[in-house]
Design an enzyme around this catalytic site. Structure first.
Site, PDB file in Angstrom:
ATOM      1  N   CYS A   2       0.927  -1.139   0.157  1.00 18.74           N
ATOM      2  CA  CYS A   2       0.073  -0.189   0.075  1.00 18.74           C
ATOM      3  C   CYS A   2       0.740   1.085   0.036  1.00 18.74           C
ATOM      4  O   CYS A   2       2.031   1.259   0.246  1.00 18.74           O
ATOM      5  CB  CYS A   2      -0.783   0.172   1.278  1.00 18.74           C
ATOM      6  SG  CYS A   2      -1.878  -1.330   1.377  1.00 18.74           S
ATOM      7  N   ARG A  27       2.672   0.323  -5.502  1.00 19.87           N
ATOM      8  CA  ARG A  27       2.739  -0.193  -4.034  1.00 19.87           C
ATOM      9  C   ARG A  27       1.613  -1.016  -3.823  1.00 19.87           C
ATOM     10  O   ARG A  27       1.465  -1.911  -2.985  1.00 19.87           O
ATOM     11  CB  ARG A  27       2.807   0.813  -3.115  1.00 19.87           C
ATOM     12  CG  ARG A  27       4.402   1.582  -3.055  1.00 19.87           C
ATOM     13  CD  ARG A  27       4.243   2.583  -1.969  1.00 19.87           C
ATOM     14  NE  ARG A  27       4.420   1.796  -0.595  1.00 19.87           N
ATOM     15  CZ  ARG A  27       5.295   1.444  -0.225  1.00 19.87           C
ATOM     16  NH1 ARG A  27       6.723   1.570  -0.810  1.00 19.87           N
ATOM     17  NH2 ARG A  27       5.589   0.637   1.064  1.00 19.87           N
ATOM     18  N   TRP A  76      -3.230  -2.364  -1.435  1.00 20.09           N
ATOM     19  CA  TRP A  76      -3.063  -3.813  -1.846  1.00 20.09           C
ATOM     20  C   TRP A  76      -3.691  -4.603  -0.926  1.00 20.09           C
ATOM     21  O   TRP A  76      -3.013  -4.723   0.405  1.00 20.09           O
ATOM     22  CB  TRP A  76      -1.372  -4.179  -1.846  1.00 20.09           C
ATOM     23  CG  TRP A  76      -1.052  -5.541  -2.614  1.00 20.09           C
ATOM     24  CD1 TRP A  76      -1.140  -5.916  -4.055  1.00 20.09           C
ATOM     25  CD2 TRP A  76      -0.755  -6.670  -1.833  1.00 20.09           C
ATOM     26  NE1 TRP A  76      -0.744  -7.139  -4.135  1.00 20.09           N
ATOM     27  CE2 TRP A  76      -0.694  -7.730  -2.964  1.00 20.09           C
ATOM     28  CE3 TRP A  76      -0.787  -7.039  -0.321  1.00 20.09           C
ATOM     29  CZ2 TRP A  76      -0.196  -8.905  -2.449  1.00 20.09           C
ATOM     30  CZ3 TRP A  76      -0.369  -8.091  -0.194  1.00 20.09           C
ATOM     31  CH2 TRP A  76      -0.006  -9.269  -1.127  1.00 20.09           C
ATOM     32  N   ASN A 102      -0.328   1.678   6.098  1.00 19.82           N
ATOM     33  CA  ASN A 102       0.367   0.660   5.214  1.00 19.82           C
ATOM     34  C   ASN A 102       0.983  -0.200   6.216  1.00 19.82           C
ATOM     35  O   ASN A 102       1.551   0.183   7.206  1.00 19.82           O
ATOM     36  CB  ASN A 102       1.500   1.381   4.704  1.00 19.82           C
ATOM     37  CG  ASN A 102       2.491   0.296   3.959  1.00 19.82           C
ATOM     38  OD1 ASN A 102       2.161  -0.693   3.576  1.00 19.82           O
ATOM     39  ND2 ASN A 102       3.799   0.735   3.654  1.00 19.82           N
ATOM     40  N   GLY A 103       0.526  -1.675   6.229  1.00 20.31           N
ATOM     41  CA  GLY A 103       1.232  -2.524   7.010  1.00 20.31           C
ATOM     42  C   GLY A 103       0.157  -3.526   7.632  1.00 20.31           C
ATOM     43  O   GLY A 103      -0.924  -3.614   6.925  1.00 20.31           O
ATOM     44  N   GLU A 498      14.624 -16.363 -14.010  1.00 15.86           N
ATOM     45  CA  GLU A 498      14.005 -14.840 -14.063  1.00 15.86           C
ATOM     46  C   GLU A 498      13.205 -15.103 -15.462  1.00 15.86           C
ATOM     47  O   GLU A 498      12.267 -14.070 -15.441  1.00 15.86           O
ATOM     48  CB  GLU A 498      15.387 -14.190 -14.254  1.00 15.86           C
ATOM     49  CG  GLU A 498      15.043 -12.541 -14.447  1.00 15.86           C
ATOM     50  CD  GLU A 498      14.220 -11.855 -13.269  1.00 15.86           C
ATOM     51  OE1 GLU A 498      14.042 -12.641 -12.197  1.00 15.86           O
ATOM     52  OE2 GLU A 498      13.813 -10.653 -13.487  1.00 15.86           O
ATOM     53  N   LYS A 502       9.560 -13.527 -15.123  1.00 24.09           N
ATOM     54  CA  LYS A 502       8.813 -12.413 -15.806  1.00 24.09           C
ATOM     55  C   LYS A 502       7.829 -12.515 -16.556  1.00 24.09           C
ATOM     56  O   LYS A 502       6.673 -11.861 -16.541  1.00 24.09           O
ATOM     57  CB  LYS A 502       9.883 -11.651 -16.979  1.00 24.09           C
ATOM     58  CG  LYS A 502      11.370 -10.942 -16.619  1.00 24.09           C
ATOM     59  CD  LYS A 502      10.948  -9.571 -16.010  1.00 24.09           C
ATOM     60  CE  LYS A 502      10.551  -9.825 -14.488  1.00 24.09           C
ATOM     61  NZ  LYS A 502      11.590  -9.446 -13.312  1.00 24.09           N
ATOM     62  N   GLU A 505       4.466 -13.097 -14.397  1.00 21.59           N
ATOM     63  CA  GLU A 505       4.005 -12.015 -13.515  1.00 21.59           C
ATOM     64  C   GLU A 505       3.244 -11.145 -14.401  1.00 21.59           C
ATOM     65  O   GLU A 505       2.304 -10.291 -14.070  1.00 21.59           O
ATOM     66  CB  GLU A 505       5.019 -11.090 -12.646  1.00 21.59           C
ATOM     67  CG  GLU A 505       6.274 -10.586 -13.078  1.00 21.59           C
ATOM     68  CD  GLU A 505       7.052  -9.988 -12.153  1.00 21.59           C
ATOM     69  OE1 GLU A 505       8.174 -10.052 -12.442  1.00 21.59           O
ATOM     70  OE2 GLU A 505       6.547  -9.846 -11.077  1.00 21.59           O
ATOM     71  N   HIS A 521      14.889 -35.493 -15.102  1.00 22.40           N
ATOM     72  CA  HIS A 521      14.687 -36.108 -14.050  1.00 22.40           C
ATOM     73  C   HIS A 521      13.122 -35.901 -13.407  1.00 22.40           C
ATOM     74  O   HIS A 521      12.847 -35.917 -12.336  1.00 22.40           O
ATOM     75  CB  HIS A 521      15.715 -35.501 -12.700  1.00 22.40           C
ATOM     76  CG  HIS A 521      17.126 -35.775 -12.951  1.00 22.40           C
ATOM     77  ND1 HIS A 521      17.595 -37.195 -12.761  1.00 22.40           N
ATOM     78  CD2 HIS A 521      18.153 -35.276 -13.495  1.00 22.40           C
ATOM     79  CE1 HIS A 521      18.964 -37.094 -13.101  1.00 22.40           C
ATOM     80  NE2 HIS A 521      19.220 -35.719 -13.727  1.00 22.40           N
ATOM     81  N   LYS A 619       4.600  -3.653  -6.223  1.00 23.64           N
ATOM     82  CA  LYS A 619       6.100  -3.469  -6.237  1.00 23.64           C
ATOM     83  C   LYS A 619       6.817  -3.613  -5.026  1.00 23.64           C
ATOM     84  O   LYS A 619       7.935  -4.564  -5.038  1.00 23.64           O
ATOM     85  CB  LYS A 619       6.249  -2.034  -6.833  1.00 23.64           C
ATOM     86  CG  LYS A 619       7.969  -1.828  -6.868  1.00 23.64           C
ATOM     87  CD  LYS A 619       8.189  -1.758  -8.594  1.00 23.64           C
ATOM     88  CE  LYS A 619       9.585  -1.821  -8.603  1.00 23.64           C
ATOM     89  NZ  LYS A 619      10.027  -2.926  -9.709  1.00 23.64           N
TER      90      LYS A 619
HETATM   91  O1  M6R Z   1      12.335  -4.531  -3.476  1.00 22.31           O
HETATM   92  P1  M6R Z   1      12.891  -6.003  -3.748  1.00 22.31           P
HETATM   93  O2  M6R Z   1      14.012  -5.999  -4.742  1.00 22.31           O
HETATM   94  O3  M6R Z   1      13.234  -6.601  -2.458  1.00 22.31           O
HETATM   95  O4  M6R Z   1      11.758  -6.999  -4.336  1.00 22.31           O
HETATM   96  C1  M6R Z   1      11.865  -8.310  -4.446  1.00 22.31           C
HETATM   97  C2  M6R Z   1      10.699  -8.914  -5.228  1.00 22.31           C
HETATM   98  O5  M6R Z   1       9.392  -8.773  -4.555  1.00 22.31           O
HETATM   99  C3  M6R Z   1      10.790  -8.303  -6.701  1.00 22.31           C
HETATM  100  O6  M6R Z   1      12.077  -8.506  -7.030  1.00 22.31           O
HETATM  101  C4  M6R Z   1       9.746  -9.127  -7.423  1.00 22.31           C
HETATM  102  O7  M6R Z   1      10.064 -10.455  -7.505  1.00 22.31           O
HETATM  103  C5  M6R Z   1       9.537  -8.495  -8.746  1.00 22.31           C
HETATM  104  N1  M6R Z   1       8.155  -7.998  -9.052  1.00 22.31           N
HETATM  105  C6  M6R Z   1       9.889  -9.143  -9.920  1.00 22.31           C
HETATM  106  O8  M6R Z   1       9.894  -8.774 -11.270  1.00 22.31           O
END
Ligand code: M6R
Length: 624
Positions: A2, A27, A76, A102-103, A498, A502, A505, A521, A619
């Site tokens: 948030c 956020r 969020w 937020n929290g 990775e 990508k 998500e 395996h 994010k």
């Molecule tokens: O802010 P951070 O680098 O700690 O965030 C970690 C993950 O939440 C972040 O990398 C997330 O996996 C991304 N959305 C990936 O694209």
């Protein structure tokens, strides 16, 4: 997660708050709202289930009159579904106390039970709403004759009731509160969630992150856990939760607000992909030479002599940052230095095993990821030293680590991390190079070659970005697929992970990233005729084995896109190729990830997905 905003001053308050929310939407973005006190000292509250644009339209239809104080929130969801009722701000029964948060309030059920028993009526399912009702109770207990008192006389009452309210909360919070009866002050408090105030002239700002108000001021003060602030037009006073006044220093932020705009690109993600060469160059600048010297000491506190004292390196991080940590593990191991990488949320027991000779490298773009912060605290209390690699000046991680290496990527807005990953890799290559040289693992000649190879990367990244159109065509060819496999080996294995992350998500398709040698395996069973398989196969020691694994997948029907360079292309047989510039073997992850980012972007674009704000995500993940 948030985002919260707060404002007091003479600008149009709803505009400042909504503009800030737009910049904090990364956020969380399932619902949002603003509350301001209008000229008649009445509360104007507007909330929507949905995005900030919808809130903006709603406010425009019936604007607030004469307001100069207020709070805003973009959510969020944690407690309670995304809906208008659960959207912040939340009010007490009187409708005059209003809070954004937020929290997570961990003791909210206890508090709620007591408040219900005292007759409070709740309008949402959130944990946050208890704060507003608790405040109402605290005000009642102070026997305030609200109507008989001048607003300025109410300030000490407002402050004291807020302080007592905050004292009853357990959990994590950054919260801001306005009381319609006392409109010359906004109160804000922090415990385990980010909070910063911006210092203007005759106006002041509150936010989860500086990007919310950079347009107005670059002078900021970060609050620490256990601190609160009374924010007025002409000044801000800081206190501990015990009410003791504290003095705090302002810092000036170097980012400017245009860096957080799209600059002609359709999406932040694409803009940020194109900023990767710069991110690497800026992160390396002035920090590489002489390799093994004390060049990082002044900035990070990490001296070459200290590097010699660590016999273990432990990476901890989440998501994309964890993949950077896996590349780091491979790099350190390549130099014969013991290294591990763990997902921060799965680190709990291992944290207790950290010893004084371990350097924990915590990687986090935001510096606010709750799992990473928790792991750092555990590791430090077990005796380890922590080096933070982060993109966010003043973040919690920077304040809790022993050493800090800042990446210089500029603000990353797209939820899918791209340039921050390249910045993290650049920082890791820097640290690994310095370690290896300081410990005598790299000879002077090898150290020079390593530094030269690393310094070539920004240019090679530029060249790789020129392949965008070709990669887009490949992506379009597969845009109807619902399943994708990504494979690689050795230092590029994390890049397969990775690539899969990508596309998952931002396109919401099923994707798996696998170590190529592991396919036989079990996972090879899922291959069907025509299944897209992206094989990361640059030149290097893993190439022969990779080529074999690609054959095995093809024999079972996989349609292979090979990420190669001119040399490895001769060995790999695939139906499509993306041919990258030639780089030193160890440095290839900085290039191989780029076509996978672009591939994911164009698949998502063809599927008309909301690329910068994918469903269910935020994010900064500030809850555990
Ligand atoms: O802010 P951070 O680098 O700690 O965030 C970690 C993950 O939440 C972040 O990398 C997330 O996996 C991304 N959305 C990936 O694209």
């Amino acid at each position: 997660m948030c985002g919260i905003t707060g404002y007091i001053g003479d600008h149009k308050t709803t505009d400042v708050l909504i503009d800030g929310l737009r910049r904090l939407e990364y956020r969380g973005y399932d619902s949002c709202g603003v509350a301001v006190v209008d000229a008649k000292n009445e509360l104007y509250l507007r909330r929507v289930s949905g995005r900030v644009d919808a809130l903006d339209e709603l406010v425009a239809q019936d604007p607030a009159k004469g307001a100069n104080v207020g709070v805003g929130h973009t959510r969020w969801a944690t407690h309670g579904a995304p809906s208008e009722d659960n959207a912040h701000p939340h009010t007490d029964c009187s409708g005059r106390v209003v809070v954004v948060h937020n929290g997570i309030i961990e003791n909210y059920l206890d508090l709620k039970e007591k408040l219900l028993a005292s007759g409070h009526k709740f309008k949402s399912e959130t944990d946050t709403e208890v704060i507003a009702h608790l405040m109402e109770e605290k005000l009642k207990a102070l026997h305030v004759q609200e109507k008989a008192m001048r607003a300025d006389m109410l300030e000490p009452v407002f402050f004291e009731a807020f302080r007592k309210t905050v004292g009853d909360l357990k959990g994590s919070f950054a919260l801001s509160m306005v009381w319609a009866s006392c409109p010359a002050m906004v109160l804000t408090a922090r415990m385990h969630s980010p909070l910063v105030v911006g210092l203007g002239k005759g106006e002041n700002f509150i936010a989860s992150d500086v990007s919310a108000f950079l347009k107005y001021t670059k002078r900021v003060i970060f609050l620490n856990d256990g601190e609160m602030a009374a924010v007025k037009k002409d000044g801000i006073d800081f206190y501990t939760f015990q009410g003791k006044k504290v003095s705090k220093e302002a810092v000036t932020i170097q980012w400017d607000s245009t860096m957080a705009e799209k600059g002609g690109y359709k999406h932040f993600m694409l803009k940020e992909i194109h900023e990767q060469s710069e991110a690497v160059e800026n992160t390396l600048r002035g920090r590489l030479l002489p390799l093994g010297g004390d060049v990082l000491k002044a900035e990070t506190g990490l001296a070459a002599a200290a590097m010699k004292g660590f016999s273990n390196i432990q990476f901890i991080a989440c998501g994309t940052a964890y993949h950077a940590g896996l590349v780091g593990r491979g790099l350190f191991e390549n130099f014969g230095l013991r290294a591990s990488a763990d997902i921060a949320s799965e680190f709990t027991d291992r944290a207790k095993l950290m010893a004084k000779d371990t350097l924990v490298i915590a990687i986090s773009q935001s510096g606010e990821t709750a799992d990473t912060l928790f792991a750092v605290r555990e590791a430090r209390s077990a005796g380890a030293k922590v080096l933070a690699i982060t993109n966010t000046v003043g973040s919690t991680l920077t304040r809790e680590a022993d050493y800090v290496l800042q990446t210089h990527c500029g603000p990353e807005i797209g939820v899918a991390s791209t340039k921050a990953f390249l910045g993290q890799l650049a920082a890791i290559y820097l640290v690994a190079g310095h370690f290896a040289a300081a410990r005598g693992v790299l000879s002077a000649t090898d150290a020079r070659r390593y530094a030269e190879d690393l310094l070539k990367m920004p240019r090679l990244i530029e060249e790789t970005l020129e392949l965008e159109k070709d990669i887009a065509k490949v992506a379009e060819a597969f845009s109807h697929s619902e399943h994708f496999l990504f494979i690689s080996r050795h230092i590029n294995f994390p890049i397969a992970l990775e690539g899969a992350l990508k596309i998952k998500e931002i396109s919401y398709v099923h994707a798996e990233g696998y170590a190529a040698g592991e396919m036989k395996h079990g996972p090879i069973a899922i291959i069907y005729k025509g299944m897209p398989l992206l094989a990361v196969a640059p030149s290097g020691r893993a190439l022969e084995l990779m080529a074999g694994n690609i054959e095995e997948a093809k024999a079972r029907g996989a349609d292979v896109v090979a990420i190669v360079d001119a040399v490895s292309r001769k060995t790999v047989k695939a139906s499509r190729y993306i041919t990258l510039p030639q780089a030193g073997e160890l440095f290839t992850p900085m290039l191989t990830v780029i076509p996978l980012q672009i591939f994911a972007y164009y698949v998502a674009l063809a599927k008309k997905c909301d690329i910068d704000k994918p469903r269910n995500l935020a994010k900064s993940v500030t809850v555990r």
